[in-house]
Structures are given as C-alpha cells and as structure tokens.
Design a protein around this motif. Structure first.
Motif, PDB file in Angstrom:
ATOM      1  N   GLN A   3       2.801  -1.526   0.495  1.00 23.39           N
ATOM      2  CA  GLN A   3       2.490  -2.933   0.281  1.00 23.39           C
ATOM      3  C   GLN A   3       1.115  -3.028  -0.359  1.00 23.39           C
ATOM      4  O   GLN A   3       0.168  -2.428   0.101  1.00 23.39           O
ATOM      5  N   ALA A   5      -2.007  -5.533  -1.897  1.00 23.04           N
ATOM      6  CA  ALA A   5      -2.542  -6.887  -1.947  1.00 23.04           C
ATOM      7  C   ALA A   5      -2.608  -7.380  -3.391  1.00 23.04           C
ATOM      8  O   ALA A   5      -2.811  -6.597  -4.321  1.00 23.04           O
ATOM      9  N   ARG A   8      -5.719  -6.680  -5.761  1.00 21.83           N
ATOM     10  CA  ARG A   8      -6.040  -5.363  -6.326  1.00 21.83           C
ATOM     11  C   ARG A   8      -5.618  -5.318  -7.786  1.00 21.83           C
ATOM     12  O   ARG A   8      -4.557  -5.815  -8.151  1.00 21.83           O
TER      13      ARG A   8
ATOM     14  N   GLU B  68     -13.267  -1.359  -0.404  1.00 19.72           N
ATOM     15  CA  GLU B  68     -12.041  -2.173  -0.453  1.00 19.72           C
ATOM     16  C   GLU B  68     -10.914  -1.528   0.346  1.00 19.72           C
ATOM     17  O   GLU B  68      -9.770  -1.477  -0.096  1.00 19.72           O
ATOM     18  N   ALA B  69     -11.269  -0.972   1.483  1.00 21.40           N
ATOM     19  CA  ALA B  69     -10.246  -0.330   2.302  1.00 21.40           C
ATOM     20  C   ALA B  69      -9.508  -1.390   3.099  1.00 21.40           C
ATOM     21  O   ALA B  69     -10.101  -2.363   3.545  1.00 21.40           O
ATOM     22  N   SER B  70      -8.212  -1.187   3.248  1.00 15.91           N
ATOM     23  CA  SER B  70      -7.434  -2.207   3.936  1.00 15.91           C
ATOM     24  C   SER B  70      -6.917  -1.752   5.284  1.00 15.91           C
ATOM     25  O   SER B  70      -6.594  -2.567   6.138  1.00 15.91           O
ATOM     26  N   TYR B  71      -6.840  -0.438   5.489  1.00 20.20           N
ATOM     27  CA  TYR B  71      -6.070   0.036   6.648  1.00 20.20           C
ATOM     28  C   TYR B  71      -6.692  -0.365   7.974  1.00 20.20           C
ATOM     29  O   TYR B  71      -6.019  -0.381   8.994  1.00 20.20           O
ATOM     30  N   THR B 193     -10.635 -15.641  -1.238  1.00 15.15           N
ATOM     31  CA  THR B 193     -11.132 -14.312  -1.587  1.00 15.15           C
ATOM     32  C   THR B 193     -12.632 -14.303  -1.822  1.00 15.15           C
ATOM     33  O   THR B 193     -13.225 -13.251  -1.998  1.00 15.15           O
ATOM     34  N   HIS B 196     -14.629 -12.407   0.757  1.00 14.15           N
ATOM     35  CA  HIS B 196     -14.314 -10.978   0.651  1.00 14.15           C
ATOM     36  C   HIS B 196     -15.127 -10.319  -0.465  1.00 14.15           C
ATOM     37  O   HIS B 196     -15.756  -9.279  -0.257  1.00 14.15           O
ATOM     38  N   ASP B 273      -4.766   6.697  11.745  1.00 15.57           N
ATOM     39  CA  ASP B 273      -5.824   6.700  10.729  1.00 15.57           C
ATOM     40  C   ASP B 273      -7.207   6.775  11.367  1.00 15.57           C
ATOM     41  O   ASP B 273      -8.077   7.533  10.916  1.00 15.57           O
ATOM     42  N   PRO B 410      -7.816 -11.051   2.568  1.00 16.50           N
ATOM     43  CA  PRO B 410      -6.947 -10.704   1.436  1.00 16.50           C
ATOM     44  C   PRO B 410      -6.124  -9.430   1.666  1.00 16.50           C
ATOM     45  O   PRO B 410      -5.055  -9.276   1.082  1.00 16.50           O
ATOM     46  N   PHE B 411      -6.619  -8.532   2.492  1.00 18.33           N
ATOM     47  CA  PHE B 411      -5.894  -7.274   2.712  1.00 18.33           C
ATOM     48  C   PHE B 411      -5.101  -7.268   4.017  1.00 18.33           C
ATOM     49  O   PHE B 411      -4.588  -6.233   4.416  1.00 18.33           O
ATOM     50  N   ASP B 413      -2.274  -8.498   4.939  1.00 25.47           N
ATOM     51  CA  ASP B 413      -0.858  -8.162   4.811  1.00 25.47           C
ATOM     52  C   ASP B 413      -0.687  -6.665   4.573  1.00 25.47           C
ATOM     53  O   ASP B 413       0.173  -6.013   5.162  1.00 25.47           O
ATOM     54  N   GLU B 414      -1.552  -6.144   3.694  1.00 24.95           N
ATOM     55  CA  GLU B 414      -1.508  -4.710   3.400  1.00 24.95           C
ATOM     56  C   GLU B 414      -1.730  -3.898   4.677  1.00 24.95           C
ATOM     57  O   GLU B 414      -1.046  -2.913   4.939  1.00 24.95           O
ATOM     58  N   HIS B 417       1.141  -3.903   7.144  1.00 24.04           N
ATOM     59  CA  HIS B 417       2.288  -3.087   6.718  1.00 24.04           C
ATOM     60  C   HIS B 417       1.953  -1.616   6.644  1.00 24.04           C
ATOM     61  O   HIS B 417       2.677  -0.858   6.012  1.00 24.04           O
ATOM     62  N   LEU B 418       0.837  -1.236   7.221  1.00 27.31           N
ATOM     63  CA  LEU B 418       0.445   0.166   7.120  1.00 27.31           C
ATOM     64  C   LEU B 418       1.519   1.061   7.722  1.00 27.31           C
ATOM     65  O   LEU B 418       1.981   0.843   8.838  1.00 27.31           O
ATOM     66  N   ILE B 420       2.230   5.289   7.689  1.00 23.93           N
ATOM     67  CA  ILE B 420       1.926   6.614   7.142  1.00 23.93           C
ATOM     68  C   ILE B 420       2.695   7.674   7.902  1.00 23.93           C
ATOM     69  O   ILE B 420       3.127   7.456   9.016  1.00 23.93           O
TER      70      ILE B 420
END
Lengths: 461, 420
Positions: A3, A5, A8, B68-71, B193, B196, B273, B410-411, B413-414, B417-418, B420
C-alpha cells in the motif's frame, strides 16, 4: 499488495507497461552501440593502456619509480586503494541496506551501483598488489601451509585483516549482483534472436525458469545475502581504517576512524554512482526510471554522510586539542596550516562545506549541478585520504627527516590507469548487461508507477 | 482510542518510586564515599539513563519524519509518549550538575578549581579559600593539587561554559520534544499534509543540532568524569547506547499496550519491525564498543589505555559481561524472523539487555567517580527501580493525555496495511 500513500512521488514516470520496461532496459543490449559509447570506451582504453604500461614498468623496475621516500613510505598507492574501496561501498549499501529498509527507489540504481562496486573493489585490489614489488609472490598474503618457506602471515596485522575483509566483501557483492542478474539474463535470453548472444545469455541465465518457486527462492536468497552483506559494508572500511588507527602515528590513531571511514565511503560511493548514472540515464534514455526524485534521494544521502564526515573532522580536531597530547595537536595544526594546507582545505571545502548546498531543494534537484557536485565530492574524498596519509607521515617525530612527497609520472600513470580500466569495465557492463533490474522494477510498477498512482483507486483494501 | 492510566498501574509505579526514595535516604545516610559521590553518581547513572531513553525517542521520531518512514506511524504516540519524559529528565540532570557546581559531590574532578592552578599563595594554604595563581610570584609555592592535563582543558571544562552548553542542549531538545508533540496533536485535529511536510523540515533541523550536541553532551557529562581520558568515538558510542535503550523500552511498551488491547491497528509486522531495529542497533552498539575498545587496547598508549585498565582490572565481570549480554544475546536469540514475532522472546531479551545497557552507563560513570571499588548494592538497585517507576509514571501519563493511536497522518493508511 504493498500500500503506498498518495503523497509519495512516483518512481517510474510515463505510461509504462511491463513490456515497455523490458524494451527500455534491453534497448542497449539488442541495439547497436552509438558513437558516444565508442568514443568513451576509446578514451578509457587509452587511459587503461597507459596505466597498464606504467604498472608493468613499476613491476619491472621497482617501487622506487614511485615518489615514495623513507619518511613518506605510503602515499598515492594507499590513497588510491582507500579511495577505490570507498567508492566500492555504495553498491552494496544500496543493494543490501536499502533492501532491508524496503526502499523501493533502490531498484533504479542498484544494478549499476553494484557493478560499480565490483569494478571499484577490483581497482582497489590492484594497489596493494602492485605495491608488493614482487607481485609473483602475492600468494604470501594468504595464510598458506608452510611448505613455501618459513614465512607465515601476521595475524596481528590489520593489513592481513584487510585481505580477508576485502576478499569476503568482493565475493559476497559479486554473488549478490549475479543472483540479481539471473532473471534479467533469462529475459534477454528469451528475447534475443541472434545465435551467439542467445547462447551466451542462456549460459549466463543458469537455466532460470521464472516459476513461482524460483521467485520465492530468489527473494529469500536476496534477503539472506542482504543480511550477510550489511555487516560487510561496515566491516570492510572499518578494517581499512584500522590499517591506520591501530598504529601510534598522530593523526592516524583515533577511535572514531572506523565509523567515520564507513560514512566517508558511502559518501564517496554515492558521488561516483551519481557521476555514472547522470550520464547513463541520458545516454541510454532511462530518465523515466532514474528520475529527479532518485537523484534527490541520492543527494540527501550525500548531505547526510558528508555531514557525518564533517562532524568527525571537527571531533578529531577538537579532541586533538582536548587530549593535551602535543603530537596529536601538532598533526592537526600541520594539516591545516603546514605545507599541505591546500590539500586539507580542498578536503574541507569539497567534503563538508560544498555538500551543504544540497539543503536547497532547487540545487539538489538540478541535474547539471548534481553532476558537478558529484565530481567535487570524488575529488574531495581523494584528498581526504591523501591528507590523512601523507600529512601524518611527512613530518614525523624526527624533524631532520621531515620531507615532502612528490608524485612521479608512474604514480600518476598508475592512478589514471585504474580509472581507465574501471571505465572500460563499466562501459562494457552498460553495453551488454541489463543496467536496471527489469524484473524487479515490474513489481513496483503498479504501486509506484506514475500512471497507476494518478488513477483514483476503486478497489477495497 | 484513549489510554487509561489505571489506578493499579499508578500504584505500582508509585511503589517503585517509594523504593527509590527509601534507597536514596538509606543510601545517602550510609554513603561513606568522599562527598557522597556514590549517592550522587547513582543519581547521575539513573538520571542520564532514563533521560537518554527519552532523548533517543526524540531522535527516533525525528528520524521517522525526516526519512518519510511510514511503518511506525501506528506506533507514533508510543514514541512521542516516551519522549515526554525529557522534561523531568532534564530537571534531574540539572539538579545533579548544580550539586556538582556547589561541590556537594566530586564526580567532576575538573569542577574543583584547585586543580587548574600551578601555584598557590603560601600564606593561604590550608585556609578555607586558598588563593590560587597561574604564575610564580613572591610568597607563592607549588600547588600540590595542580593537574597539568586538566588545566590544559580549562578553556573547555570550566563551569560557566559547561553550564551554557548544558542549558543550550537541554533547552533545545526540550523545545523540539514539545514542538513535535504539539504538532502531532494538531495534525490529529486538522489533518492534511501541511504539518507533515513542515515536520520534515523541523526534523532535519533537530537532527543537525542533535548530530553535534549528542557528542558534545556526552563529552561534557560523561567523558569528563574520567577527566584525563579522551576518545573521539565516545560521543557516537553513547549515542548508540541511548538509541538501543530507547528501542528496548519502545518494543516492550508497545507489546504491553498491544496486549492490553490498545493499538488495534498494530499488527505483528509492526512489532517485528521495531524488533528489527532493536536487533540492528544492538549490532551498532557492539560495533562502536568494539571499535573504541580494540583501537585503544591495540595501541596501548598510556594516556588512553588507563580507561580500560581500571575497568578490566577491577570490573572484569561487568566489563566483559556487558559486551556478551548486549551483543551475543540479541544476536543469537533474535536472529530469526520467528523470534522477532514471538512476544515471549522479545520480552525476555528486552528485559535482559535493558539491564545490560543500564550497566553500560553504570560502567561509564562509576570507575571515574568512585575509583576501583564501586559496588552494586541496595542503593543502586533501589534507585534504579525508583527512577524506573518515575520514568514509567511520566510516560504513561503522557500516553493518557492524547489518543494512543494517531487519527490523521498522510502515511497512516500505509502503516495500517504494513505486512512483512
């Protein structure tokens, strides 16, 4: 699926299909080489030929043909060695560390960066080799059984650790690079029609079938190799730094050397990647894959690693005073104000001050300026090693033996020669190998490709 | 979802703090060391260790923004909460430094003005305020306290400059801790945003400042305890220790919160992570530990090697023990993917290396403060527990003050959905 964003930026520009990616990457392999390629490889070959001539002359005559003297026993030779090893750091950092960090942008640059790494490490290995004088006895650097005579390697010496560190690093990098190439070789194998290339690529592709099991193993081995390669990225240049730091020479013996050398290596490696890729993306029409965003990311790595190096310079300078050790303090005063002041200030300007301009977005997204800066950093990092090595040696504890180092034409020739060989190898790579990991790129097309990113998503998550 | 700081938790943390207070009173009363150095050194070990955890949180948060890390977005409030201890932590450090300035303790040898002067007026020797001077004059004699090496550092190691530096570090760090927190809550309210992107700029500013000051602070506060000794790597070594100490707390607290049913969007991948970070930075710590130790041991120069001589001669078990616990333990046990996804493994390893890194700080501080024979008794254990109670109390209170999961980012949702 992964997924991503909306904010990006896309990593693949334009309207691309899977087929387009294959065609774009294969264009150089199946097409005819253009004029600029022939000119470039021509110049590189002449440089290489001159260098090989100088090396043969050096081996035939002796190390005395270099400008070394009894005070400065190490100069351009080790400078070049460290410079090349440093350049050889970016490739594995990009392929291994960025893989572990799931940085998808690495896919545009990892293949050529890894190739660069391998060629750079080969060029690095030239230097200790020819420095031995009697290169035909080079096997003595390995701990071989003793029937060769009473000699045995000195396990206490960081120079021996270097032998192990660099050969390990080289092997793992080569395997990592080659495994990544296998699926792409297979794609080329399936596409080319001429008889000989088809045979060659068939051989290179190791019978890759591309079934799910093969891909599964491919991904697993990539992670395993990344796990192995990451400590190696640290160990190689740490051990190179120990060549100096384990000694008791003022200016060499300082504990910050290992991490600071690693950071400097990544810094110089990325500069060389930028130098090569900025030309390559233009000549080979890869602007849609190696985008401005990629260049910006690399410039950010440059500014971060350059600043780490800067902090280390200042730390060394400060502690040399703080320590109260007279010799240590003198080594640094002599660097900045002694006869080699120009080398010191070249290093400071190129490595610490000039990368700071990348704080401006306008400059770090400018291709021409980035190319200029990459050259500056390459020069600066060469001077850094020169400063560390020569200025620390040329004024030792005995003022009567203070002297300067003057390179001879053989010093210069050998150095130019390694640059020539390096570029010949890289140009051959760019001509016959898939310069982008085309199969891996396809995995991010739908999540990071421009036309897919801009589409309003309708599917449910 | 809001975090509720239960009465039970408050009670437990208060009980810890009570143990700490008892240990402090008991310790101070029974402390026979010069100037109560043992007591004060313990204040510093704990004061710095927990402060460093919150500073590590602040660094890690800035790193997430800048890259800009999202996890870790799903766990962002946990990082922020830990960083909020920095205000209390700063206060404790200031008390400790002030006590040094007023000569209540003698942990910083260089704060004693008498070591800086080569001569002393003979008439004033033995009085409450001897008159020290730099140049030989009539009526002056050699000052037996004079320390040439320390005097050489006086341009840097002097009280006014030390205080200016310390207050700048603490002030700016606290400013950023407050700023990031405020902006994060604001982002929850208005979204978009803009916050952010601006956070990236602030994070970069913080990181630049931190790059210099994390080193200089560790020279000023810790390296100067062994005043003669110096090591260029020291700052980075301390930094890696604070980073990994934070990560341990981060992993453990996240697991606990998840276990209690908070953090619904956090899945095994997030914990995995975070665990990878803990694993990786354990390696970084070891790498820097080894680099510093090996180069000094190998060269064997008297002015450097004394630092390790005292530690190896008199603290042998601790010295090597820390290395093995903080390195081999996470390496062997956490190498596999499965282990990093097993809560039991993570808690066990985390708790053990948490103690390991506390001992690392202990070993940085004690030999310089107390000499060859520092011990670990009721005072040490009790005060460490007391400070742990205080730390957790402050952190949990910070958790309860804001939604424990970020609402808008902004991240987000990302991160949710992590996989791995």
């Amino acid at each position: 699926m992964h997924q991503e964003a909306a904010i990006r930026q896309p990593l693949i520009l334009g309207e691309k299909s899977y087929g387009n990616i294959t065609e774009d990457v294969m264009a150089s392999v199946v097409g005819k080489a253009n004029k600029s390629w022939w000119i470039a490889i021509g110049i590189a070959s002449i440089m290489a030929a001159w260098g090989i001539g100088c090396i043969l002359y050096l081996i035939g005559t002796g190390i005395g043909t270099w400008g070394l003297n009894k005070t400065v026993g190490w100069a351009w030779d080790i400078t070049n060695f460290v410079w090349w090893v440093g350049i050889g750091h970016a490739g594995t950092l990009i392929s291994a560390v960025l893989l572990l960090f799931r940085q998808k942008w690495r896919m545009a640059i990892n293949r050529s960066a890894e190739a660069m790494t391998i060629f750079a490490v080969m060029m690095a290995a030239v230097w200790p080799g020819i420095h031995m004088g009697r290169i035909w006895l080079a096997y003595f650097v390995f701990p071989l059984p003793n029937q060769f005579g009473p000699l045995w390697v000195n396990f206490n010496s960081p120079l021996l650790w270097d032998v192990f560190a660099i050969s390990t690093y080289f092997s793992v990098s080569l395997v990592f690079w080659y495994i990544g190439l296998i699926p792409d070789f297979a794609t080329i194998r399936d596409k080319v029609t001429q008889v000989v290339p088809k045979k060659v690529y068939t051989l290179l592709a190791f019978g890759w079938t591309g079934n799910a099991k093969a891909w599964n193993r491919f991904e697993e081995i990539s992670l395993v190799l990344a796990g192995l390669a990451t400590p190696l990225v640290f160990s190689v240049h740490s051990i190179v730094s120990m060549d100096f730091a384990t000694s008791v020479i003022p200016g060499w013996h300082t504990t910050i050397f290992p991490p600071y050398f690693v950071s400097g290596a990544v810094f110089s490696g990325f500069a060389m990647v930028l130098t090569l890729l900025i030309i390559m993306r233009k000549v080979m029409n890869l602007e849609d894959y190696i985008t401005i965003k990629h260049i910006e990311y690399m410039n950010i790595v440059i500014i971060v690693t350059g600043s780490i190096v800067g902090v280390a310079y200042l730390t060394e300078l400060f502690i040399s005073w703080y320590s109260g050790v007279e010799y240590e303090a003198y080594a640094f005063i002599n660097r900045a104000t002694g006869p080699y002041w120009w080398a010191y200030w070249a290093m400071m300007t190129c490595n610490v001050l000039s990368p700071q301009v990348f704080w401006f977005k306008k400059l770090r997204t400018s291709i021409g300026f980035t190319f200029f800066m990459s050259i500056i950093v390459n020069i600066g990092m060469w001077f850094e090693r020169f400063v560390i090595i020569v200025t620390s040696l040329h004024r030792d504890y005995l003022p009567s033996s203070w002297t300067m180092f003057h390179p001879t034409f053989v010093d210069i020739g050998c150095f130019i020669g390694t640059i020539g060989i390096f570029f010949v190898l890289f140009l051959l790579f760019a001509r016959f190998f898939p310069v982008l990991p085309l199969n891996e790129l396809k995995t991010i097309l739908k999540s990071s490709g421009e036309q897919y990113k801009n589409q309003p998503t309708t599917e449910e998550h | 979802m809001d975090f509720i700081f239960t009465k039970k938790a408050k009670l437990i943390f208060s009980a810890f703090m009570l143990i700490g207070v008892i240990a402090m009173v008991f310790g101070y009363a029974t402390d026979v060391s010069d100037h109560h150095n043992r007591f004060w050194a313990n204040i510093f070990v704990n004061g710095f260790f927990y402060f460093a955890i919150s500073l590590g949180a602040l660094f890690f948060l800035a790193l997430q923004y800048a890259t800009e890390a999202s996890y870790m977005i799903a766990l962002k409030r946990v990082i922020e909460g830990i960083s909020q201890y920095i205000f209390v932590g700063s206060g404790i450090l200031i008390i400790f430094f002030a006590a040094g300035s007023f000569h209540l303790h003698h942990v910083y040898h260089w704060m004693d003005i008498s070591v800086m002067y080569e001569f002393v007026m003979e008439a004033t020797v033995g009085s409450a305020h001897p008159e020290y001077i730099h140049e030989m004059v009539d009526g002056a004699v050699k000052n037996s306290n004079f320390d040439k090496l320390i005097a050489g550092k006086s341009a840097y190691l002097n009280q006014p400059f030390f205080w200016i530096r310390t207050l700048i570090y603490l002030g700016v760090w606290c400013y950023f801790a407050n700023l990031f927190r405020k902006r994060s809550l604001m982002e929850d309210a208005i979204g978009g945003t803009k916050i952010h992107f601006k956070n990236m700029t602030y994070a970069a500013m913080f990181l630049v400042f931190f790059a210099f000051t994390s080193s200089t602070a560790s020279w000023d506060w810790i390296m100067s305890i062994d005043t003669h000794w110096f090591s260029t790597l020291f700052g980075w070594y301390v930094f890696s220790g604070m980073w990994v100490s934070f990560l341990i707390v981060f992993v453990l607290v996240s697991i606990w919160l998840k276990h209690k049913g908070y953090l619904p969007n956090v899945n095994k991948s997030h914990i995995h992570d975070a665990a990878k970070w803990m694993f990786a930075i354990s390696f970084l710590w070891t790498y820097l530990w080894f680099s510093q130790f090996m180069l000094i041991w190998y060269s064997n120069i008297p002015e450097e090697v004394t630092y390790y001589v005292i530690r190896i001669d008199h603290y042998k078990g601790l010295f090597w023990g820390i290395f093995f616990v903080n390195f081999l333990f996470p390496m062997v046990i956490l190498l596999s993917r499965d282990a990093k996804r097993q809560i039991g493994y993570m808690i066990t390893v985390g708790l053990i290396i948490f103690v390991g890194h506390w001992l690392d700080v202990y070993l940085m501080v004690m030999p310089g403060s107390l000499g060859a024979h520092a011990e670990i008794g009721f005072m040490e254990v009790g005060m460490a527990l007391g400070f742990l109670g205080l730390f957790l109390f402050v952190v949990f209170r910070a958790f309860s003050k804001a939604p424990i999961s970020v609402v808008k980012h902004p991240f987000l949702d990302e991160s949710n959905h992590l996989h791995i």
